[in-house]
Design a protein around this motif. Structure first.
Motif, PDB file in Angstrom:
ATOM      1  N   GLN A   1     -12.985   0.034   7.242  1.00  0.00           N
ATOM      2  CA  GLN A   1     -11.300  -1.207   6.870  1.00  0.00           C
ATOM      3  C   GLN A   1     -11.020  -0.246   6.162  1.00  0.00           C
ATOM      4  O   GLN A   1     -10.989   0.821   5.493  1.00  0.00           O
ATOM      5  N   ARG A   2      -9.585  -0.341   6.744  1.00  0.00           N
ATOM      6  CA  ARG A   2      -8.380   0.315   5.753  1.00  0.00           C
ATOM      7  C   ARG A   2      -7.226  -0.490   5.420  1.00  0.00           C
ATOM      8  O   ARG A   2      -7.065  -1.735   6.617  1.00  0.00           O
ATOM      9  N   ILE A   3      -6.527  -0.593   4.456  1.00  0.00           N
ATOM     10  CA  ILE A   3      -5.456  -1.119   4.048  1.00  0.00           C
ATOM     11  C   ILE A   3      -4.053  -0.534   4.465  1.00  0.00           C
ATOM     12  O   ILE A   3      -3.773   0.303   3.693  1.00  0.00           O
ATOM     13  N   SER A   4      -3.436  -1.668   5.218  1.00  0.00           N
ATOM     14  CA  SER A   4      -2.090  -1.031   5.607  1.00  0.00           C
ATOM     15  C   SER A   4      -0.992  -1.142   3.996  1.00  0.00           C
ATOM     16  O   SER A   4      -1.811  -1.479   3.050  1.00  0.00           O
ATOM     17  N   VAL A   5       0.328  -0.349   4.494  1.00  0.00           N
ATOM     18  CA  VAL A   5       1.370  -0.871   3.619  1.00  0.00           C
ATOM     19  C   VAL A   5       1.619  -1.362   2.275  1.00  0.00           C
ATOM     20  O   VAL A   5       1.496  -2.114   1.255  1.00  0.00           O
ATOM     21  N   ASP A   6       1.493  -2.959   3.416  1.00  0.00           N
ATOM     22  CA  ASP A   6       1.838  -4.498   2.966  1.00  0.00           C
ATOM     23  C   ASP A   6       0.654  -4.959   2.777  1.00  0.00           C
ATOM     24  O   ASP A   6       0.676  -6.272   2.560  1.00  0.00           O
TER      25      ASP A   6
ATOM     26  N   ASP B   1      -5.764  10.387   7.345  1.00  0.00           N
ATOM     27  CA  ASP B   1      -4.968  11.569   7.947  1.00  0.00           C
ATOM     28  C   ASP B   1      -3.673  12.312   7.123  1.00  0.00           C
ATOM     29  O   ASP B   1      -2.974  13.015   7.234  1.00  0.00           O
ATOM     30  N   GLY B   2      -3.878  11.909   5.552  1.00  0.00           N
ATOM     31  CA  GLY B   2      -3.525  11.864   4.544  1.00  0.00           C
ATOM     32  C   GLY B   2      -1.765  11.496   4.866  1.00  0.00           C
ATOM     33  O   GLY B   2      -1.014  11.872   3.596  1.00  0.00           O
ATOM     34  N   SER B   3      -1.818  10.373   5.723  1.00  0.00           N
ATOM     35  CA  SER B   3      -0.752   9.663   5.482  1.00  0.00           C
ATOM     36  C   SER B   3      -0.157   8.391   5.111  1.00  0.00           C
ATOM     37  O   SER B   3       1.262   8.643   4.443  1.00  0.00           O
ATOM     38  N   ALA B   4      -1.125   7.976   4.467  1.00  0.00           N
ATOM     39  CA  ALA B   4      -0.974   6.856   3.748  1.00  0.00           C
ATOM     40  C   ALA B   4      -0.691   6.763   2.224  1.00  0.00           C
ATOM     41  O   ALA B   4      -1.454   7.470   1.703  1.00  0.00           O
ATOM     42  N   ASN B   5      -0.559   5.657   1.440  1.00  0.00           N
ATOM     43  CA  ASN B   5      -0.612   5.958  -0.234  1.00  0.00           C
ATOM     44  C   ASN B   5      -1.773   5.903  -0.748  1.00  0.00           C
ATOM     45  O   ASN B   5      -2.576   4.734  -0.428  1.00  0.00           O
ATOM     46  N   LEU B   6      -2.231   6.742  -1.854  1.00  0.00           N
ATOM     47  CA  LEU B   6      -3.158   7.176  -2.399  1.00  0.00           C
ATOM     48  C   LEU B   6      -3.155   5.946  -3.488  1.00  0.00           C
ATOM     49  O   LEU B   6      -1.966   5.780  -3.851  1.00  0.00           O
ATOM     50  N   PRO B   7      -4.230   5.160  -3.743  1.00  0.00           N
ATOM     51  CA  PRO B   7      -4.089   4.054  -5.096  1.00  0.00           C
ATOM     52  C   PRO B   7      -3.718   4.652  -6.732  1.00  0.00           C
ATOM     53  O   PRO B   7      -4.125   5.922  -6.606  1.00  0.00           O
ATOM     54  N   GLU B   8      -2.465   4.708  -6.935  1.00  0.00           N
ATOM     55  CA  GLU B   8      -2.490   5.001  -8.266  1.00  0.00           C
ATOM     56  C   GLU B   8      -3.262   5.180  -9.194  1.00  0.00           C
ATOM     57  O   GLU B   8      -4.055   3.915  -9.072  1.00  0.00           O
ATOM     58  N   GLY B   9      -3.078   5.551 -10.206  1.00  0.00           N
ATOM     59  CA  GLY B   9      -4.288   5.942 -11.102  1.00  0.00           C
ATOM     60  C   GLY B   9      -5.548   6.136 -11.513  1.00  0.00           C
ATOM     61  O   GLY B   9      -5.953   6.064 -12.234  1.00  0.00           O
TER      62      GLY B   9
ATOM     63  N   GLY C   1      -6.732 -12.811   3.143  1.00  0.00           N
ATOM     64  CA  GLY C   1      -5.760 -13.463   2.720  1.00  0.00           C
ATOM     65  C   GLY C   1      -6.039 -12.727   1.160  1.00  0.00           C
ATOM     66  O   GLY C   1      -4.279 -12.256   0.244  1.00  0.00           O
ATOM     67  N   LEU C   2      -7.196 -12.696   0.927  1.00  0.00           N
ATOM     68  CA  LEU C   2      -7.031 -12.059  -0.690  1.00  0.00           C
ATOM     69  C   LEU C   2      -7.223 -10.907  -1.271  1.00  0.00           C
ATOM     70  O   LEU C   2      -6.267 -10.772  -1.942  1.00  0.00           O
ATOM     71  N   ILE C   3      -8.117 -10.526  -0.095  1.00  0.00           N
ATOM     72  CA  ILE C   3      -7.362  -8.609   0.000  1.00  0.00           C
ATOM     73  C   ILE C   3      -5.789  -8.216   0.247  1.00  0.00           C
ATOM     74  O   ILE C   3      -5.292  -7.898  -1.010  1.00  0.00           O
ATOM     75  N   LYS C   4      -5.005  -8.809   1.104  1.00  0.00           N
ATOM     76  CA  LYS C   4      -3.469  -9.142   0.925  1.00  0.00           C
ATOM     77  C   LYS C   4      -2.718  -9.387  -0.860  1.00  0.00           C
ATOM     78  O   LYS C   4      -2.547  -8.720  -0.890  1.00  0.00           O
ATOM     79  N   HIS C   5      -3.352 -10.213  -1.773  1.00  0.00           N
ATOM     80  CA  HIS C   5      -3.166 -11.056  -2.148  1.00  0.00           C
ATOM     81  C   HIS C   5      -2.901 -10.082  -3.145  1.00  0.00           C
ATOM     82  O   HIS C   5      -2.775  -9.787  -4.263  1.00  0.00           O
ATOM     83  N   ILE C   6      -4.521  -9.686  -3.795  1.00  0.00           N
ATOM     84  CA  ILE C   6      -5.168  -8.544  -4.362  1.00  0.00           C
ATOM     85  C   ILE C   6      -3.978  -7.095  -4.534  1.00  0.00           C
ATOM     86  O   ILE C   6      -3.772  -6.582  -5.661  1.00  0.00           O
ATOM     87  N   THR C   7      -3.635  -7.015  -3.531  1.00  0.00           N
ATOM     88  CA  THR C   7      -3.491  -5.139  -3.001  1.00  0.00           C
ATOM     89  C   THR C   7      -1.780  -5.554  -3.632  1.00  0.00           C
ATOM     90  O   THR C   7      -1.657  -4.486  -4.488  1.00  0.00           O
ATOM     91  N   GLU C   8      -1.062  -6.743  -3.243  1.00  0.00           N
ATOM     92  CA  GLU C   8       0.454  -6.754  -3.407  1.00  0.00           C
ATOM     93  C   GLU C   8       0.092  -7.457  -4.998  1.00  0.00           C
ATOM     94  O   GLU C   8       1.245  -6.534  -5.367  1.00  0.00           O
ATOM     95  N   ILE C   9      -0.450  -7.486  -5.848  1.00  0.00           N
ATOM     96  CA  ILE C   9      -0.019  -7.893  -7.303  1.00  0.00           C
ATOM     97  C   ILE C   9      -0.845  -6.210  -7.674  1.00  0.00           C
ATOM     98  O   ILE C   9      -0.163  -6.014  -8.857  1.00  0.00           O
TER      99      ILE C   9
END
Length: 608
Positions: A161-166, A482-490, A551-559
């Motif tokens: 699993q990977r989570i895209s920027v959106d 590949d070091g290119s995506a945004n690492l989760p903050e915090g 959709g739940l994953i996207k919803h939580i990620t956006e929040i």
């Protein structure tokens, strides 16, 4: 006449090379090929000390580690007296474990499951059903029950699993290199890999067979990714729960019919045949055919014999968890069986229908119920729900009168107790606490342990989790992306005084991962309190065909990316058994919010 020259034709061959380990290190190789190491910290520590950096790079896979050792490192190990002594100690402990006699007072069991959660390095599991199956084998090993298990070795397993920027879940399937897994090919009399033949209605499907040694228990895995098979049949064991309904039919035919034939080919006979979910229901069809054709029993007598030795475990009341097949599709694969059984097609297909004589689809669960003397849910409430759900199968009986019972799911304690916890238990409960874990008096000693020692353990496990997600998880995450995506903050802003709340499991909609977010203002006040910091750690995969779960994953990620929640609500990608072990040990509170009564038992909660 046309003469075609083939002298320049390219012929590709797979060649695998690795360093041949010297004799003194062969014992480490023996240990690597028995998954006993997965629940024995002394063994995993032994492998890690061989080369800590390489242990990380190989994701804690001892077989891959041994295949990757440099000659210089091998020489250093041979001259490391302390490590060599440690190898002797661990090897002797394993030998003593393996040499214990089988408990002959327990009935022998053949266990069939589509998935097994044994280790994160062996990607043949997706969720709680697989974790139960894997822990079931480990507990059978510890209890010395004569059990043999059957399943599939998936080329691609369950997805990464990977989570895209959106916030979209991206599912990728990476092929497993079987040469680098803790498995071994079953060979024929000539020492060559066994090619096992499974007769389908119109063709033969060929399988390689692999053995996974789980302590004292053997798990046999079928693999159809052979050149002898056509492309469609090679894909039978490509993905766990992948493909269309026809591929699912092939999988369940292979697991049930092929699984029984495999045990017969290996000369293995058991007293009890256990179906872990309805996927394995067709083991009863093959067993019925064997009793009719080989023993000469009438069908009704054969059915009673099969019933008397068969057990079906149901895992969910959710309809999507039960497989139903159209009559036409079922007929293509099982159409030849009624003749073998001496019954009509109508009689056969009615064994899989709640209402015989109707046009219902064939239910594997109903077929299992009709061919098993015993059936069980996986918790008390699930047993109640299952009796009600299956009541139409037995018209004229009240639900509470049915024989569907329950055996509450558990997990294998040594697998899910951290090394620090295991040492703590040994110190305060006795070195033999594992063998006495079912005795309530074993745990009474907890009341007499000083609170500061318990708090010290709690703090250590929390610190381990924080170190993991800020170092190891970060490095794995960057490597995978590949070091290119945004690492989760915090990740760097969590302290030991922070209340950590964990939610990690399959992202099915009924588990209601979104429930926490129904009042965002209140949630914001909680996570931003200046004196009482709170952080939420989420992890989990949604099936690629489950739009609602994704959709739940996207919803939580956006929040989680909103300014007021950034660094306070963190979604950790690619949930697996390794990440699970860190989370359940390190968080302070385990969040569980399923829709009653759809959660059969909640294996993630059992682990916590």
């Amino acid at each position: 006449m046309i003469i075609q020259k083939k002298s320049n034709t390219i012929v590709w061959k797979d060649i695998f090379t690795c360093v041949e380990l010297p004799a003194p290190l062969k014992r480490a190789e023996e240990l690597a090929y028995n998954l006993w190491w997965t629940w024995n910290p002394a063994a995993t520590n032994l492998f890690e000390r061989m080369d800590p950096d390489l242990w990380f790079e190989t994701d804690g896979n001892p077989v891959k580690l041994l295949r990757s050792l440099s000659l210089n490192r091998i020489d250093a190990l041979l001259h490391d007296a302390a490590w060599m002594q440690n190898l002797d100690e661990v090897y002797m402990a394993w030998q003593a474990y393996m040499s214990a006699p089988t408990d002959s007072s327990r009935p022998s069991v053949a266990y069939f499951s589509m998935e097994y959660g044994l280790s994160h390095v062996l990607k043949i599991y997706s969720g709680g059903l697989g974790v139960l199956a894997g822990d079931y084998l480990k507990e059978a090993s510890d209890s010395n029950v004569p059990l043999t298990a059957v399943g599939f070795l998936y080329r691609y397993g369950y997805f990464d699993q990977r989570i895209s920027v959106d916030g979209q879940q991206l599912a990728t399937y990476e092929a497993q290199d079987f040469n680098l897994l803790p498995i071994q090919a079953v060979t024929d009399e000539g020492g060559h890999p066994l090619v096992f033949e499974v007769p389908f209605s119109d063709r033969t499907v060929y399988c390689h067979v692999w053995r996974v040694q789980v302590g004292r228990i053997s798990l046999y895995l079928m693999d159809t990714d052979l050149e002898k098979n056509n492309l469609s049949d090679r894909q039978i064991t490509h993905n766990l729960y992948g493909g269309n309904w026809e591929n699912r039919m092939k999988q369940e035919y292979l697991l049930g019919i092929g699984g029984i034939l495999l045990l017969q080919h290996l000369g293995i006979s058991k007293e009890i045949y256990h179906m872990n979910e309805g996927h394995a229901a067709l083991i009863s069809a093959q067993r019925l055919a064997d009793y009719v054709e080989q023993k000469g029993l009438p069908f009704d007598v054969a059915l009673e014999v099969v019933r008397s030795s068969s057990l079906y475990t149901v895992h969910t009341p959710v309809p999507a968890g039960h497989d139903y097949f159209d009559e036409e599709l079922l007929g293509r694969y099982m159409g030849h069986f009624p003749h073998r059984l001496g019954i009509s097609w109508q009689e056969f297909i009615d064994m899989g229908r709640t209402t015989p004589g109707s046009s219902e689809k064939f239910s594997m669960s109903v077929f299992a119920l009709n061919t098993c003397q015993e059936a069980n849910g996986v918790s008390y409430l699930h047993g109640v729900v299952s009796r009600s759900m299956f009541a139409p199968v037995w018209p004229g009986f009240f639900a509470e009168e049915l024989h569907v019972g329950h055996v509450t799911n558990g997990v294998h304690l040594p697998t899910w107790a951290s090394p620090e916890s295991q040492a703590f238990y040994k110190k305060h409960l006795g070195t033999d606490y594992v063998s006495r874990q079912a005795d309530e008096s074993t745990w009474a000693a907890i009341e007499h342990i000083p609170s500061d020692e318990i708090w010290q353990l709690r703090s250590q496990l929390k610190e381990n989790l924080l170190h993991y997600i800020t170092h190891d998880y970060r490095k794995r995450w960057l490597r995978a992306n590949d070091g290119s995506a945004n690492l989760p903050e915090g990740l760097d802003c969590i302290g030991l005084n922070t209340l950590l709340i964990g939610f990690a499991r399959r992202f099915a909609t009924y588990k209601r991962a979104h429930l926490l977010f129904t009042d965002l203002d209140r949630l914001s006040r909680l996570v931003n309190h200046p004196d009482r910091p709170v952080r939420f750690l989420f992890a989990g995969k949604a099936h690629p065909a489950d739009g609602g779960g994704q959709g739940l994953i996207k919803h939580i990620t956006e929040i989680s990316r909103r300014p007021e929640f950034e660094g306070k609500i963190i979604f950790l990608e690619n949930y697996d058994m390794h990440l699970a072990s860190k989370l359940i040990a390190g968080v302070d509170v385990w969040l569980n919010t399923p829709t009653r009564p759809l959660e059969a038992s909640g294996t993630s909660g059992e682990k916590a």
